[in-house]
Design a protein around this motif. Structure first.
Motif, short mmCIF file in Angstrom:
data_model
loop_
_atom_site.label_atom_id
_atom_site.label_comp_id
_atom_site.label_asym_id
_atom_site.label_seq_id
_atom_site.Cartn_x
_atom_site.Cartn_y
_atom_site.Cartn_z
N GLY A 147 0.81 -1.21 0.00
CA GLY A 147 0.00 0.00 0.00
C GLY A 147 0.84 1.26 0.00
N GLU A 148 1.91 1.27 0.80
CA GLU A 148 2.81 2.42 0.82
C GLU A 148 3.55 2.56 -0.51
OE1 GLU A 148 5.38 2.32 4.21
OE2 GLU A 148 3.73 2.47 5.65
N MET A 149 3.89 1.43 -1.14
CA MET A 149 4.54 1.52 -2.44
C MET A 149 3.61 2.13 -3.48
SD MET A 149 6.79 -1.99 -2.77
CE MET A 149 7.60 -1.36 -4.25
N ARG A 150 2.38 1.67 -3.49
CA ARG A 150 1.43 2.21 -4.46
C ARG A 150 1.21 3.71 -4.24
NH1 ARG A 150 -0.91 -1.79 -7.42
NH2 ARG A 150 -0.98 -3.89 -6.53
N ALA A 151 1.14 4.11 -2.97
CA ALA A 151 0.94 5.53 -2.65
C ALA A 151 2.13 6.36 -3.13
CB ALA A 151 0.72 5.71 -1.16
N ALA A 152 3.35 5.85 -2.90
CA ALA A 152 4.55 6.58 -3.34
C ALA A 152 4.57 6.70 -4.86
CB ALA A 152 5.81 5.86 -2.84
N LEU A 153 4.27 5.60 -5.55
CA LEU A 153 4.27 5.64 -7.01
C LEU A 153 3.23 6.62 -7.53
CD1 LEU A 153 4.58 1.79 -7.61
CD2 LEU A 153 6.33 3.50 -8.16
N ALA A 154 2.06 6.63 -6.90
CA ALA A 154 1.00 7.54 -7.33
C ALA A 154 1.40 8.99 -7.12
CB ALA A 154 -0.30 7.23 -6.58
N ALA A 155 2.22 9.23 -6.09
CA ALA A 155 2.66 10.59 -5.80
C ALA A 155 3.91 11.00 -6.58
CB ALA A 155 2.93 10.73 -4.30
N GLY A 156 4.44 10.08 -7.39
CA GLY A 156 5.63 10.37 -8.16
C GLY A 156 6.91 10.34 -7.35
N ARG A 157 6.89 9.63 -6.20
CA ARG A 157 8.09 9.48 -5.38
C ARG A 157 8.66 8.08 -5.56
NH1 ARG A 157 8.85 12.84 -0.77
NH2 ARG A 157 9.49 11.07 0.50
N ILE A 158 9.98 7.98 -5.49
CA ILE A 158 10.63 6.68 -5.57
C ILE A 158 10.18 5.84 -4.37
CG2 ILE A 158 12.84 5.48 -5.37
CD1 ILE A 158 14.09 7.73 -6.99
N ALA A 159 9.70 4.63 -4.65
CA ALA A 159 9.25 3.70 -3.62
C ALA A 159 10.43 2.77 -3.28
CB ALA A 159 8.06 2.89 -4.10
N ALA A 160 11.09 3.03 -2.16
CA ALA A 160 12.31 2.31 -1.79
C ALA A 160 12.02 1.21 -0.80
CB ALA A 160 13.33 3.28 -1.20
N ILE A 161 12.56 0.03 -1.07
CA ILE A 161 12.49 -1.11 -0.16
C ILE A 161 13.85 -1.25 0.52
CG2 ILE A 161 12.18 -3.60 0.03
CD1 ILE A 161 10.52 -3.34 -2.64
N PHE A 162 13.86 -1.23 1.84
CA PHE A 162 15.07 -1.42 2.64
C PHE A 162 15.44 -2.90 2.59
CE2 PHE A 162 16.69 -0.89 7.34
CZ PHE A 162 17.96 -1.27 6.96
N HIS A 163 16.54 -3.20 1.90
CA HIS A 163 17.01 -4.57 1.68
C HIS A 163 18.43 -4.69 2.19
CE1 HIS A 163 18.02 -8.32 -0.43
NE2 HIS A 163 19.07 -7.69 -0.97
N ILE A 164 18.78 -5.84 2.74
CA ILE A 164 20.16 -6.12 3.14
C ILE A 164 20.67 -7.31 2.35
CG2 ILE A 164 21.66 -6.92 5.00
CD1 ILE A 164 20.05 -5.29 6.95
N GLU A 165 21.81 -7.14 1.70
CA GLU A 165 22.43 -8.19 0.88
C GLU A 165 23.58 -8.81 1.67
OE1 GLU A 165 23.86 -8.70 -3.70
OE2 GLU A 165 24.47 -6.86 -2.69
N GLY A 166 23.30 -9.95 2.30
CA GLY A 166 24.29 -10.59 3.17
C GLY A 166 24.03 -10.21 4.61
N ALA A 167 23.78 -11.21 5.45
CA ALA A 167 23.30 -10.95 6.82
C ALA A 167 24.42 -10.85 7.85
CB ALA A 167 22.31 -12.05 7.24
N GLU A 168 25.58 -10.36 7.42
CA GLU A 168 26.70 -10.23 8.36
C GLU A 168 26.37 -9.35 9.56
OE1 GLU A 168 28.65 -11.57 4.59
OE2 GLU A 168 27.07 -10.14 5.09
#
Length: 352
Positions: free
Chosen positions: A116-137
């Motif tokens: 829902g937050e992603m759709r709202a960001a896209l509708a508002a023309g803002r980059i919808a960022a997902i906080f991801h971690i690559e490697g669980a060190e």
């Protein structure tokens, strides 16, 4: 990008690492004004990049140029970098996460915790960022930090990069080679996967060896997802997914994001950028042949990989859209590949 085209959701970028190496928080403003790299706000607006997975990654002390040069050879076998203790990794994780939240504070993007937050960001023309971690060190054995990072917004995690952790074993960069290299998840890794399921954190299979992949498939009750991987049948590098792995992802109703990294696209596995866009379409065709039209998206690896010359930055993404159309993909399928499939699998993983 014309308004008739929905903004693209992408499975992986490494811009946070690039900003961290360039000076950290002090460099956040360059994302808004334009930087020497593959991803920033002006390029995103020019290319119709709507957002996706912003990776936090703890780099190993290595000679990147030497590694890249080795991967231009007709065959190679790079050793796994040494593991990094979580006490050493955590400050780097927090520093890069702070850059992500500073970008949000400056209005460049929205850190999204739900579809829902992603759709709202896209509708508002803002980059919808997902906080991801690559490697669980940066995650401790008791998983306390996992809970803390989830509360801060973490919604996607790869238990390993191509380096071993206390949770599992990474797959080395080896060509030609299959991914069946080394043992899989540790007991800590099994607990990590189960806790991610409980919290609604996507478990990313990219960089995981075959044993670890199948361990996740056994212990996870969520869709199997590889955010940035390609078809081993077309490029037999250890990092790519075999048809058996693709079938398992399909059975879980998961998906794979097409990686733009040239060494994972080329049939010869060489890290050379003279790769036609048609090569990418062959990987899409192959993966859709197993996963179906709902099981494939994009996972560029921008700012973390050498990519085809025609797609150097996110501003060039219309080139890929046009190539899809010229290849015969219809508008509905292109929208699925560019955005809708990611929203579908994230909704299944996170809820609305």
């Amino acid at each position: 990008m014309p308004a008739t085209h929905p903004a693209i959701i992408d499975g992986h970028n490494d811009v946070l690492l690039k900003l961290y190496r360039a000076g950290g928080l002090a460099q956040a403003g360059s994302f808004l004004t334009g930087r020497d790299g593959a991803l920033d706000l002006p390029k995103a607006q020019a290319g119709g990049f709507g957002g996706g997975f912003f990776a936090v990654y703890v780099p190993s002390p290595m000679d990147r140029e030497a590694r890249d040069a080795e991967m231009t050879n007709v065959s190679y076998d790079l050793p796994l970098p040494e593991p990094i203790d979580w006490e050493d990794a955590l400050p780097v994780v927090l520093s890069q996460a702070a850059i992500l939240f500073e970008l949000e504070r400056q209005g460049a993007l929205s850190v999204c915790r739900s579809v829902g937050e992603m759709r709202a960001a896209l509708a508002a023309g803002r980059i919808a960022a997902i906080f991801h971690i690559e490697g669980a060190e940066g995650i401790d054995p008791d998983l306390h930090m996992l809970d803390v990072l989830h509360a801060a917004g973490l919604r996607s995690l790869g238990p390993v990069w191509s380096r071993n952790t206390i949770f599992g074993h990474g797959v080395p960069f080896r060509f030609p080679s299959g991914p069946d290299i080394g043992p899989g998840l540790s007991d800590h890794g099994i607990r990590l996967v189960r806790r991610c399921n409980q919290l609604g954190i996507l478990v990313d299979l990219s960089h995981m060896n075959a044993a670890g992949f199948w361990d996740v498939a056994r212990h996870s009750d969520k869709p199997l997802v590889a955010t940035h991987s390609n078809a081993h049948a077309l490029c037999p590098i250890s990092r790519n997914l075999t048809d058996d792995q693709l079938r398992a992802i399909a059975e879980s109703d998961g998906m794979v994001g097409l990686n733009f990294a040239v060494a994972f696209l080329r049939a010869d596995g060489r890290k050379l950028s003279d790769v036609p866009v048609e090569t990418m379409l062959r990987h899409l065709d192959h993966m859709m042949g197993i996963l179906g039209e709902d099981g494939v998206g994009l996972g560029s690896d921008y700012d973390g990989a050498i990519v085809p010359e025609a797609l150097t930055t996110v501003a060039d993404l219309p080139v890929l859209r046009q190539a899809m159309a010229d290849h015969g993909y219809g508008a509905v399928l292109i929208d699925k590949l560019c955005r809708d499939n990611w929203l579908r699998v994230l909704e299944r993983t996170w809820g609305g």
